[in-house]
Scaffold this motif. Structure first.
Motif, PDB file in Angstrom:
ATOM      1  N   LEU A  23       0.771  -1.312  -0.108  1.00  0.00           N
ATOM      2  CA  LEU A  23      -0.119   0.071   0.027  1.00  0.00           C
ATOM      3  C   LEU A  23       0.724   1.184   0.063  1.00  0.00           C
ATOM      4  O   LEU A  23       0.323   2.293   0.071  1.00  0.00           O
ATOM      5  CB  LEU A  23      -0.874   0.097   1.256  1.00  0.00           C
ATOM      6  N   ALA A  24       2.111   0.943  -0.029  1.00  0.00           N
ATOM      7  CA  ALA A  24       3.019   2.269   0.008  1.00  0.00           C
ATOM      8  C   ALA A  24       4.152   1.826  -1.116  1.00  0.00           C
ATOM      9  O   ALA A  24       5.303   1.850  -0.740  1.00  0.00           O
ATOM     10  CB  ALA A  24       3.784   2.330   1.234  1.00  0.00           C
ATOM     11  N   PRO A  25       3.665   1.967  -2.317  1.00  0.00           N
ATOM     12  CA  PRO A  25       4.671   1.611  -3.274  1.00  0.00           C
ATOM     13  C   PRO A  25       5.893   2.498  -3.764  1.00  0.00           C
ATOM     14  O   PRO A  25       6.772   2.284  -4.392  1.00  0.00           O
ATOM     15  CB  PRO A  25       3.774   1.292  -4.591  1.00  0.00           C
ATOM     16  N   PHE A  26       5.628   3.685  -3.313  1.00  0.00           N
ATOM     17  CA  PHE A  26       6.449   4.898  -3.252  1.00  0.00           C
ATOM     18  C   PHE A  26       7.704   4.878  -2.362  1.00  0.00           C
ATOM     19  O   PHE A  26       8.678   5.700  -2.442  1.00  0.00           O
ATOM     20  CB  PHE A  26       5.857   6.298  -3.063  1.00  0.00           C
ATOM     21  N   VAL A  27       7.622   3.977  -1.407  1.00  0.00           N
ATOM     22  CA  VAL A  27       8.784   3.800  -0.312  1.00  0.00           C
ATOM     23  C   VAL A  27      10.268   3.774  -1.087  1.00  0.00           C
ATOM     24  O   VAL A  27      10.908   4.633  -0.402  1.00  0.00           O
ATOM     25  CB  VAL A  27       8.535   2.696   0.684  1.00  0.00           C
ATOM     26  N   ASP A  28      10.138   3.056  -2.171  1.00  0.00           N
ATOM     27  CA  ASP A  28      11.666   2.859  -2.651  1.00  0.00           C
ATOM     28  C   ASP A  28      12.278   4.170  -3.237  1.00  0.00           C
ATOM     29  O   ASP A  28      13.490   4.033  -3.445  1.00  0.00           O
ATOM     30  CB  ASP A  28      11.511   1.904  -3.867  1.00  0.00           C
ATOM     31  N   ILE A  29      11.471   5.092  -3.531  1.00  0.00           N
ATOM     32  CA  ILE A  29      12.011   6.254  -4.139  1.00  0.00           C
ATOM     33  C   ILE A  29      12.145   7.495  -2.976  1.00  0.00           C
ATOM     34  O   ILE A  29      12.665   8.843  -3.545  1.00  0.00           O
ATOM     35  CB  ILE A  29      10.959   6.946  -5.529  1.00  0.00           C
ATOM     36  N   LEU A  30      11.672   7.159  -1.869  1.00  0.00           N
ATOM     37  CA  LEU A  30      11.892   7.959  -0.849  1.00  0.00           C
ATOM     38  C   LEU A  30      13.328   8.169   0.155  1.00  0.00           C
ATOM     39  O   LEU A  30      13.563   8.951   0.611  1.00  0.00           O
ATOM     40  CB  LEU A  30      10.646   8.099   0.164  1.00  0.00           C
ATOM     41  N   VAL A  31      13.973   7.034  -0.068  1.00  0.00           N
ATOM     42  CA  VAL A  31      15.059   6.669   0.670  1.00  0.00           C
ATOM     43  C   VAL A  31      16.255   7.648   0.150  1.00  0.00           C
ATOM     44  O   VAL A  31      16.318   8.177  -0.780  1.00  0.00           O
ATOM     45  CB  VAL A  31      15.568   5.208   0.771  1.00  0.00           C
ATOM     46  N   SER A  32      17.277   7.971   0.993  1.00  0.00           N
ATOM     47  CA  SER A  32      18.191   8.583   0.657  1.00  0.00           C
ATOM     48  C   SER A  32      19.052   8.301  -0.661  1.00  0.00           C
ATOM     49  O   SER A  32      19.625   8.965  -1.297  1.00  0.00           O
ATOM     50  CB  SER A  32      19.091   8.891   1.643  1.00  0.00           C
ATOM     51  N   ASP A  33      19.162   7.065  -1.011  1.00  0.00           N
ATOM     52  CA  ASP A  33      19.932   6.429  -2.360  1.00  0.00           C
ATOM     53  C   ASP A  33      18.923   5.331  -2.807  1.00  0.00           C
ATOM     54  O   ASP A  33      19.071   4.125  -2.582  1.00  0.00           O
ATOM     55  CB  ASP A  33      21.020   5.827  -1.740  1.00  0.00           C
ATOM     56  N   PRO A  34      18.000   5.806  -3.559  1.00  0.00           N
ATOM     57  CA  PRO A  34      16.940   5.147  -4.279  1.00  0.00           C
ATOM     58  C   PRO A  34      17.823   3.935  -5.208  1.00  0.00           C
ATOM     59  O   PRO A  34      17.198   2.781  -5.272  1.00  0.00           O
ATOM     60  CB  PRO A  34      16.212   5.941  -5.051  1.00  0.00           C
ATOM     61  N   TYR A  35      19.042   4.440  -5.730  1.00  0.00           N
ATOM     62  CA  TYR A  35      19.442   3.467  -6.749  1.00  0.00           C
ATOM     63  C   TYR A  35      19.956   2.253  -6.204  1.00  0.00           C
ATOM     64  O   TYR A  35      19.790   1.157  -6.366  1.00  0.00           O
ATOM     65  CB  TYR A  35      20.541   4.147  -7.543  1.00  0.00           C
ATOM     66  N   ALA A  36      20.710   2.543  -5.083  1.00  0.00           N
ATOM     67  CA  ALA A  36      21.357   1.230  -3.985  1.00  0.00           C
ATOM     68  C   ALA A  36      20.109   0.291  -3.652  1.00  0.00           C
ATOM     69  O   ALA A  36      20.178  -0.874  -3.910  1.00  0.00           O
ATOM     70  CB  ALA A  36      21.617   1.663  -2.818  1.00  0.00           C
ATOM     71  N   ARG A  37      18.702   0.903  -3.473  1.00  0.00           N
ATOM     72  CA  ARG A  37      17.758  -0.096  -3.231  1.00  0.00           C
ATOM     73  C   ARG A  37      17.109  -0.846  -4.308  1.00  0.00           C
ATOM     74  O   ARG A  37      16.947  -1.849  -4.517  1.00  0.00           O
ATOM     75  CB  ARG A  37      16.690   0.774  -2.402  1.00  0.00           C
ATOM     76  N   LEU A  38      16.940  -0.147  -5.446  1.00  0.00           N
ATOM     77  CA  LEU A  38      16.318  -0.476  -6.633  1.00  0.00           C
ATOM     78  C   LEU A  38      17.219  -1.294  -7.598  1.00  0.00           C
ATOM     79  O   LEU A  38      16.728  -2.323  -7.938  1.00  0.00           O
ATOM     80  CB  LEU A  38      15.994   0.876  -7.535  1.00  0.00           C
ATOM     81  N   ALA A  39      18.490  -1.084  -7.463  1.00  0.00           N
ATOM     82  CA  ALA A  39      19.350  -1.766  -8.317  1.00  0.00           C
ATOM     83  C   ALA A  39      19.779  -3.154  -7.716  1.00  0.00           C
ATOM     84  O   ALA A  39      20.658  -3.779  -8.100  1.00  0.00           O
ATOM     85  CB  ALA A  39      20.482  -0.926  -8.628  1.00  0.00           C
ATOM     86  N   LYS A  40      19.548  -3.369  -6.294  1.00  0.00           N
ATOM     87  CA  LYS A  40      20.060  -4.410  -5.648  1.00  0.00           C
ATOM     88  C   LYS A  40      19.625  -5.945  -6.189  1.00  0.00           C
ATOM     89  O   LYS A  40      18.325  -6.075  -6.472  1.00  0.00           O
ATOM     90  CB  LYS A  40      19.599  -4.095  -4.009  1.00  0.00           C
ATOM     91  N   ASP A  41      20.663  -6.735  -6.122  1.00  0.00           N
ATOM     92  CA  ASP A  41      20.182  -7.950  -6.673  1.00  0.00           C
ATOM     93  C   ASP A  41      19.619  -7.990  -8.061  1.00  0.00           C
ATOM     94  O   ASP A  41      19.059  -9.000  -8.579  1.00  0.00           O
ATOM     95  CB  ASP A  41      19.233  -8.725  -5.987  1.00  0.00           C
ATOM     96  N   LEU A  42      19.863  -7.078  -8.900  1.00  0.00           N
ATOM     97  CA  LEU A  42      19.409  -7.051 -10.352  1.00  0.00           C
ATOM     98  C   LEU A  42      20.034  -8.143 -10.967  1.00  0.00           C
ATOM     99  O   LEU A  42      21.320  -8.324 -11.274  1.00  0.00           O
ATOM    100  CB  LEU A  42      19.359  -5.640 -11.079  1.00  0.00           C
ATOM    101  N   SER A  43      19.344  -8.775 -11.823  1.00  0.00           N
ATOM    102  CA  SER A  43      19.798  -9.963 -12.778  1.00  0.00           C
ATOM    103  C   SER A  43      19.724  -9.414 -14.583  1.00  0.00           C
ATOM    104  O   SER A  43      20.440  -9.979 -15.174  1.00  0.00           O
ATOM    105  CB  SER A  43      19.133 -11.190 -12.478  1.00  0.00           C
ATOM    106  N   SER A  44      18.974  -8.308 -14.493  1.00  0.00           N
ATOM    107  CA  SER A  44      18.959  -7.980 -15.889  1.00  0.00           C
ATOM    108  C   SER A  44      18.127  -6.418 -15.804  1.00  0.00           C
ATOM    109  O   SER A  44      17.693  -6.010 -15.006  1.00  0.00           O
ATOM    110  CB  SER A  44      17.776  -8.687 -16.897  1.00  0.00           C
TER     111      SER A  44
END
Length: 268
Positions: free
Chosen positions: A154-175
């Motif tokens: 219900l809070a899908p925007f949490v990922d973009i509010l952290v101080s380093d969104p890239y570190a959170r979003l790019a974690k464990d990316l396989s493609s």
């Protein structure tokens, strides 16, 4: 992408409380069988896609304040075992390093969520109840990234509010691939697609302002898995926000619920 957090636990708790108040029920069917695994995804990482994701992260992380609105389709498990999609809308105001207000409306239980630097509070506007948790004070990241056994869909925007969104979003990316460009609500965007363990997700980023316009997250690993969609609009960066915005306003006759008793089942 969508990860567990204290914020999601409290917001999810208000929805469960509404379910109890309204007397509805849900859950898995007794005859459910484990779904077969899907085929593995090819590992391709396009540096252009990663660079655009980094540019978006830098734009968000460099903002002292952020204001935006979201429109979401949230899948919930129905009593028949079918996922049904409910419409949700939110207004988000954040001030770094330790202030947040989220006004959630739509088909889901209307609720307001506050973080004032010390306490996280979610207030259900139907039934007049609230859940509250001391966060120990400090930066917003500590609250956003605190893992708890609940769903924060219900809070899908949490990922973009952290101080380093890239570190959170790019974690464990396989493609990571750059799909191309398209127009979302009149805004020209770069369309990116990513894969991480158990999840595929896409984001459309404004070609000029480098801000997210649309995100779609789909879980893999079975025949019937939920897909979450959130559209972003009305962005404001570094605009002043009145201090009163983050002051908790609990109704006088509201009942406090224990958040440790609340939670939403994880998607199967």
């Amino acid at each position: 992408m969508i990860r567990k957090s204290l914020m999601g636990h409290l917001v999810g708790g208000t929805l469960l409380a509404a379910t109890m108040v309204l007397g509805s029920s849900g859950g898995a069917l007794a005859g459910d069988k484990p779904a077969p695994p899907t085929a593995p995804v090819k590992e391709i990482k396009d540096e252009r896609a990663l660079k655009l994701l980094q540019d978006m992260s830098d734009q968000l992380a460099g903002s002292k304040t952020l204001q935006f609105k979201t429109r979401s389709l949230v899948p919930l498990d129905s009593p028949t075992g079918q996922y049904i999609s409910l419409f949700a809308s939110s207004r988000v105001l954040m001030q770094r390093p330790d202030r947040l207000f989220v006004e959630s409306r739509g088909d889901l239980l209307p609720n307001d969520l506050y973080y004032d630097g010390k306490t996280v509070t979610a207030i259900g506007l139907i039934g007049k109840f609230y859940v509250q948790q001391e966060a120990g004070g400090g930066k917003l990241d500590a609250v956003l990234q605190q893992e708890v056994p609940s769903a924060d869909t219900l809070a899908p925007f949490v990922d973009i509010l952290v101080s380093d969104p890239y570190a959170r979003l790019a974690k464990d990316l396989s493609s990571a691939i750059l799909v191309g460009q398209s127009t979302i609500a009149g805004v020209k965007t770069d369309h990116l697609a990513f894969t991480a363990p158990g999840v595929d997700w896409e984001v459309w980023i404004g070609a000029q302002d480098k801000l997210p316009r649309l995100m779609i997250t789909s879980y893999r690993g079975g025949e019937r898995q939920p897909t979450f969609t959130v559209e972003f609009s009305d962005w404001k960066r570094d605009a002043p926000i009145p201090a009163q915005t983050f002051k908790v306003a609990i109704p006088k006759d509201a009942v406090k619920l224990e958040f440790k008793q609340l939670g939403l089942p994880q998607p199967r």
